[in-house]
Design an enzyme around this catalytic site. Structure first.
Site, mmCIF file in Angstrom:
data_model
loop_
_atom_site.group_PDB
_atom_site.id
_atom_site.type_symbol
_atom_site.label_atom_id
_atom_site.label_comp_id
_atom_site.label_asym_id
_atom_site.label_seq_id
_atom_site.Cartn_x
_atom_site.Cartn_y
_atom_site.Cartn_z
ATOM 1 N N GLU A 293 0.852 -1.188 0.000
ATOM 2 C CA GLU A 293 0.000 0.000 0.000
ATOM 3 C C GLU A 293 0.892 1.244 0.000
ATOM 4 O O GLU A 293 1.948 1.271 0.637
ATOM 5 C CB GLU A 293 -0.872 -0.016 1.262
ATOM 6 C CG GLU A 293 -1.773 1.199 1.438
ATOM 7 C CD GLU A 293 -2.436 1.216 2.806
ATOM 8 O OE1 GLU A 293 -3.578 1.681 2.904
ATOM 9 O OE2 GLU A 293 -1.800 0.773 3.794
ATOM 10 N N LYS A 352 -9.810 0.454 -2.216
ATOM 11 C CA LYS A 352 -10.016 0.066 -0.819
ATOM 12 C C LYS A 352 -11.427 0.421 -0.377
ATOM 13 O O LYS A 352 -11.882 1.550 -0.579
ATOM 14 C CB LYS A 352 -8.977 0.776 0.051
ATOM 15 C CG LYS A 352 -8.936 0.341 1.505
ATOM 16 C CD LYS A 352 -7.788 1.050 2.222
ATOM 17 C CE LYS A 352 -7.668 0.625 3.672
ATOM 18 N NZ LYS A 352 -6.556 1.323 4.354
ATOM 19 N N CYS A 404 -4.417 -3.400 4.000
ATOM 20 C CA CYS A 404 -4.021 -2.931 5.325
ATOM 21 C C CYS A 404 -5.138 -3.030 6.365
ATOM 22 O O CYS A 404 -5.454 -4.115 6.843
ATOM 23 C CB CYS A 404 -3.494 -1.492 5.209
ATOM 24 S SG CYS A 404 -2.532 -0.949 6.652
#
Length: 535
Positions: A293, A352, A404
């Site tokens: 990321e 995301k 994440c």
């Protein structure tokens, strides 16, 4: 002599007068101290330590503190347990922004634990109370994972069990079943000790209560052993050779824009170094490469120089790369994974979906700005959410992307697997949390997810710890922190679904219903008791 005699007489009278007061204070302070210390014990059971078994005495002491008390006392004692657990667990949240947000987060999250404490105290008077109490804990975790601001599941009991004997239960019913087993075993442990002491004192064995206590300890352990066949690292759809790149970040001396470009250059450089090793025959050629990321916070769609850097790295290694970028599209910002083909360039994207409050978007912006304008300056523009699962087809393998913070949420990981992912990548950026325990806590989550869905999990991180995790939860390779490195390994692809994957949210719903049933029974019993007393 008279004065002395009088003084002695007065002191003899004072002793019995003060003794009850001291005992009262001891009765109040001892449970409060025990609640806070048992919360601290639960924290110590979490990574980077491998003391997973400390969760059992932590909940045993918590059960001792709460059993037989009023719900109001349970509320306060639960809050102290929450503070003892969450204050040290979440200290990393203040690394970048100072202690204010860290303390505010803990104060709010501990309220959920306080409510659990009230609930456990209420059901502790029921037969088979460890069962109801453990379900109440999981109901509290379920609530904490959803509100406020779409929840914060960090610190689920399951995430502290990556090295424990209970881990196979993740494949049975996910983090709710794994967490339930640990808490039930802890409360059952206290019940066994309590009944043993009671039996020794009275000489009478309460068989039904003893059976409940023993079963509360034995069933989770037996269940974990029985679930072992669900855990396997064997390939079902062949294997692929994967490379995870950790480019590292500059430590100091660069402004924000320069650092973003440096981070991209570092990851490209490490990829090119790996390509040179492959060409020299020192390392096996990967089938695809995974970047973390924020490995390109400069939008490669809008900046030709960033695109050229990624293109050069992709051509050097000669295989597809998943690049973590920050992309602006139609005036909106996205935290995006970009599938980069060495010949065609970008061919697919994943945005995301579970973005981080106060990190990637700022709730209550005007209110927070009135308190501290520096905080609003840190998140100048909110990120937008993606809407679709992200499964990249990379050299024939289906790779599910879980970016994440998303790894903490059950639904985000499961959606990738049900959408066809044969392995999972958790690209992350932990650089802003320095050398705190955050990266190890998140790595443990990925290990639990590997077992939960029986998938290889790769964790490429900007500054460490990057890792390769097999479907049985074992780490086979990992990097250090704040070093440039790459991991290359042949990993199994799997397509079968565990019971946890198939059942999804159903085990959690079942446990919440058990908790509701226990609380309803406790409330009803309390009302009937008061009516009987009035008569």
């Amino acid at each position: 002599m008279t004065v002395t005699a009088t003084s002695v007489g007065e002191s003899d009278q004072l002793e019995p007068r003060n003794a009850p007061r001291a005992r009262t204070w001891a009765r109040r302070l001892l449970p409060a101290a025990a609640a806070a210390l048992s919360g601290l014990l639960l924290y110590v059971s979490f990574p980077p330590r491998t003391l997973w078994w400390l969760a059992l005495p932590a909940f045993a002491v918590f059960g001792w503190v709460l059993r037989g008390r009023s719900w109001k006392a349970g509320l306060g004692l639960g809050y102290l347990f929450g503070l003892g657990f969450l204050l040290p667990l979440l200290v990393w949240t203040g690394v970048e922004v100072g202690p204010g947000p860290w303390l505010a987060l803990v104060v709010i999250e501990a309220v959920f634990v306080a409510l659990v404490g009230a609930g456990v105290a209420a059901v502790s008077k029921l037969p088979a109370w460890p069962l109801w109490a453990a379900a109440v804990w999981i109901a509290g975790e379920a609530a904490r994972a959803r509100v406020p601001f779409e929840g914060f599941p960090w610190g689920k009991v399951a995430f502290g069990q990556a090295d424990g004997v209970f881990l196979p239960l993740a494949a049975v019913g996910g983090t709710p079943v794994l967490g339930f087993a640990v808490v039930l075993c802890g409360f059952g442990l206290y019940e066994v000790v309590r009944l043993a002491v009671e039996t020794r004192r009275t000489g009478t064995v309460r068989r039904a209560a003893a059976a409940v206590g023993l079963l509360s300890v034995a069933v989770p352990v037996v269940g974990a052993v029985a679930a072992r066949p669900l855990v396997s690292d064997k390939a079902e759809d062949g294997s692929v050779t994967v490379a995870a790149i950790q480019g590292n970040v500059p430590r100091a001396g660069l402004d924000f824009n320069s650092q973003r470009r440096a981070v991209l250059d570092y990851h490209a450089r490490e990829t090119e170094r790996l390509a040179a090793q492959v060409k020299a025959g020192k390392v096996a050629r990967p089938d695809f490469v995974l970047w973390p990321e924020n490995s390109s916070d400069i939008d490669p769609f809008a900046n030709p120089d960033a695109r050229a850097v990624i293109d050069k790295a992709a051509r050097a290694i000669g295989v597809p790369i998943s690049v973590g970028g920050v992309v602006e599209r139609d005036g909106k910002l996205y935290n995006e994974q970009i599938l980069w083909d060495p010949a065609k360039g970008p061919v697919d994207t994943y945005d995301k979906r579970q973005i981080q409050p106060f990190g990637e978007y700022l709730p209550l912006r005007s209110f927070i700005g009135a308190i501290n304008k520096n905080w609003t300056a840190m998140v100048r523009q909110d990120f937008s959410r993606g809407t679709e699962p992200g499964v990249f087809t990379m050299d024939g393998a289906k790779v599910g992307l879980v970016t994440c913070y998303e790894a903490a949420f059950d639904w985000t990981v499961r959606s990738e697997v049900t959408d066809g992912a044969q392995m999972i990548s958790v690209p992350s950026n932990n650089a802003t949390f320095d050398r705190s325990e955050m990266t190890y806590q998140q790595l443990a989550m990925s290990r639990v997810r590997a077992v939960e869905h029986s998938r290889t999990v790769t964790v490429p991180v900007t500054s460490g710890v990057s890792a390769m995790i097999m479907p049985d939860g074992k780490i086979t390779q990992k990097t250090g922190m704040f070093v440039a490195d790459s991991l290359v390994q042949k990993v199994p692809l799997r397509s079968s679904q565990t019971p946890a994957t198939r059942l999804g949210i159903l085990p959690e719903i079942a446990l919440v219903l058990v908790a509701a049933g226990g609380l309803g029974w406790a409330v009803g019993a309390g009302l009937r008791g008061r009516r009987a007393g009035d008569v």
